[in-house]
Structure formats: structure tokens, C-alpha cells
Design an enzyme around this catalytic site. Structure first.
Site, short mmCIF file in Angstrom:
data_model
loop_
_atom_site.label_atom_id
_atom_site.label_comp_id
_atom_site.label_asym_id
_atom_site.label_seq_id
_atom_site.Cartn_x
_atom_site.Cartn_y
_atom_site.Cartn_z
N TYR A 33 1.12 -0.78 -0.14
CA TYR A 33 -0.22 0.23 0.39
C TYR A 33 0.78 1.47 0.63
CZ TYR A 33 1.13 1.14 4.95
OH TYR A 33 1.47 1.86 6.17
N LYS A 149 6.65 -2.25 2.14
CA LYS A 149 5.16 -1.29 2.92
C LYS A 149 4.18 -2.11 2.05
CE LYS A 149 3.47 3.13 3.00
NZ LYS A 149 3.35 3.28 4.36
N GLU A 182 11.89 2.58 14.77
CA GLU A 182 10.51 3.35 13.72
C GLU A 182 9.16 3.84 15.12
OE1 GLU A 182 9.42 3.11 9.74
OE2 GLU A 182 9.17 0.62 10.11
N LEU A 207 10.75 2.10 7.61
CA LEU A 207 10.46 2.41 5.69
C LEU A 207 10.69 3.17 5.69
CD1 LEU A 207 8.37 1.27 3.67
CD2 LEU A 207 6.66 3.43 5.23
#
Ligand code: PMP
Length: 285
Positions: A33, A149, A182, A207
Site C-alpha cells: 500500500y 510497505k 521507528e 520503512l
């Protein structure tokens, strides 16, 4: 106003839009996505998001669902039909529909493409930035390929829920070596007491955020001191400032970590400066 979704070639009322129950996105999270900010009725940094989409799809061997120009046209049409001036666009590509079997469908099937758009409150986002957010830390429990992702977001969902239940807005994952990777839906940054801006390298554990990449250009242009290296939650606690980056949050100040205030416990000047300069460096299409 009815919300409109693009689903495999058709623009449908969201209440009627649906996908096949044997879509591999539904059964295996076998999909990719992207989320783009919409600002002033335009897509922010779409060419970069499109490039990341292409890379993620390549890594899991799903074909691009259509050519670049056609995909961009679909995004604009979804944005237009939903009359989104400020908000986000969500697009999802899955490997397609096939009887359930783990290995890829053979012969291969057409990838599924779904696109939705949503209005967000600009005032609410600005108010959140003025207050800052709290984060909690949690042990990293995701697969090593977080550079892709993927729609497989269960660890991220559980982390975000835990943050919410603890009165925070975001959860920062901490790897086995004790370093922050993250957030559950954002990249993590600190500003040291000496004014150096620090974020983990995109080589592992994160990411590669588009907001992160654009912000690096902002930092270079403003000649601000920047280091790409991991940091610990303790270093964050002792930092002058902290913030997260993501497409719809831009630069969002973090004022508390695991219940302890960062700096003065209020959003700092560097995060505010970067937030205000950000869109001068992004593209609009
Ligand atoms: N990390 C994760 C896990 C995310 O979900 C996001 C938001 N998509 C980000 C980082 C930030 O990426 P971007 O700046 O491209 O929105």
C-alpha cells in the site's frame, strides 16, 4: 456526500464497494500500500510514493496494476470525486484473486487495485502539532523486511492500540540492541542538546519514509547538522526535542516518552521550523 472508492476499474459508492473474499490481500495480507498527503487539492510527493510502490511491489513480485500515467489519473479522479482539498489518498495493490493456496497463483492473476481518499481536519492536525504527542516504547516484533510497505500490519496495529490505551499517540519499536527502529506508522527522530538532528539509517529496521527523505533535503538546504545513526530511548529522554515524520503528520513533535517529558515537555523550535519549511521542498501534482 457519498464517498467514492476506485475498485478494479470502477468508481463505487464506498457503502457498495467490496472485494472478492478470495482476494489474497484479505487471506494472506499479500499486498502493498501507499498513503499520500493531499494538500491544496494536490498530491504531495506522489512521484516518490509511486517509486516506493514500484519498489515494494518488485520486492514481493507483484506486477504494477497499470501504467504510471493511468495510475496517476485514477488517483486524481478519486481525489476529485471525493472533493478532498486536505486529507489523504490510500492505495492498495494485492496479488489478486485465486483459490486459497500459499504459493503464487499459477497461471498468474491480475493484481487488485483499490484507491480511497479521505478528508482530514487541517485545524486538528495543527492543534496536535502545537501540543505535541506522547510515545511509548515496545520491543520490536516485526519481520525484518519492514522496508517493504506491506499491508501485513498486525504488530503495528497492536502497538498503536497499546499506545492509545496508555494515553499516548504512537509506539516506538526498540530492537534487540536497545535502539529505536521507528514508530508503528512513522519514522522517529531526536534533536540532541547540541542541536544535531538524528534519525536511524534506512539500511535496516525501518520503512524508508518519503517524509524522512524530503526532510533530509530540507536539513541540507537549511544547513542544519544531521546524523544518520540509531539512538536509544534513553538518549531520546535526554534529548532537547523529538519528533516523528509521516505523510499526513509531516513533522509531529514528541513531548513525552514512556511518561517522561522530553526537553521542556513542550514542542521545540527545531521541529516547528522543519514543519513550517517542509512543503517548500515537496512536490505537488
Ligand atoms: N514507518 C512506518 C511503519 C509507516 O507506516 C510510515 C507511514 N506510512 C512511515 C514510517 C512514514 O513513511 P512516510 O513518510 O512515507 O509516510
Amino acid at each position: 456526500m457519498a464517498r467514492i472508492a476506485y475498485v478494479n476499474g470502477r468508481y463505487l459508492d464506498l457503502r457498495e464497494a467490496s472485494v472478492n473474499i478470495e482476494d489474497r490481500g484479505y487471506q494472506f495480507s499479500d499486498g502493498i500500500y501507499e498513503v499520500c498527503e493531499i494538500r491544496d487539492g494536490a498530491l504531495v510527493d506522489w512521484p516518490r510514493h509511486r517509486a516506493r510502490l514500484k519498489r515494494s511491489l518488485g520486492e514481493v513480485r507483484i506486477a504494477m496494476p497499470m501504467g504510471e500515467a493511468a495510475l496517476t489519473a485514477v488517483l486524481h479522479e478519486v481525489m476529485r470525486r471525493n472533493r478532498v482539498h486536505y486529507g489523504l489518498i490510500y492505495l492498495q495493490v494485492t496479488r489478486g484473486v485465486a483459490h486459497r493456496e500459499h504459493s503464487f497463483p499459477s497461471p498468474s492473476v491480475k493484481p487488485s487495485l483499490v484507491v480511497t481518499a479521505k478528508n482530514l481536519s487541517f485545524a486538528k492536525n495543527e492543534a496536535q502539532a502545537a501540543h505535541g504527542i506522547a510515545v511509548i516504547t515496545l520491543p520490536e516484533n516485526r519481520w525484518p523486511r519492514v522496508d517493504i510497505k506491506s499491508v501485513a500490519l498486525l504488530p503495528n496495529v497492536l502497538a498503536k492500540q497499546q499506545a492509545k490505551e496508555q494515553g499516548a499517540y504512537e509506539a516506538w519499536f526498540v530492537d534487540r540492541d536497545g535502539f529505536v527502529t521507528e514508530g508503528s506508522s512513522s519514522n522517529a527522530w531526536i534533536v540532541t542538546k547540541s542541536g544535531t538532528i538524528v534519525t536511524r539509517s534506512a539500511d535496516s529496521g525501518i520503512l524508508p519514509g518519503i517524509t524522512r527523505a524530503v526532510l533530509q533535503e530540507v536539513l541540507a538546504a537549511l544547513q542544519m547538522r544531521f546524523e544518520e545513526r540509531p539512538f536509544t530511548p534513553q538518549e531520546a529522554e535526554e534529548a532537547a526535542e523529538a519528533f516523528v515524520t509521516a505523510a499526513t503528520q509531516i513533522v509531529m513533535p514528541v513531548v513525552k516518552i514512556d511518561g517522561k517529558p522530553i526537553g521542556n515537555g513542550v514542542p521545540g523550535p527545531i521541529a516547528a521550523k522543519l514543519r513550517s519549511h517542509f512543503h517548500g521542498f515537496s512536490t505537488f501534482s
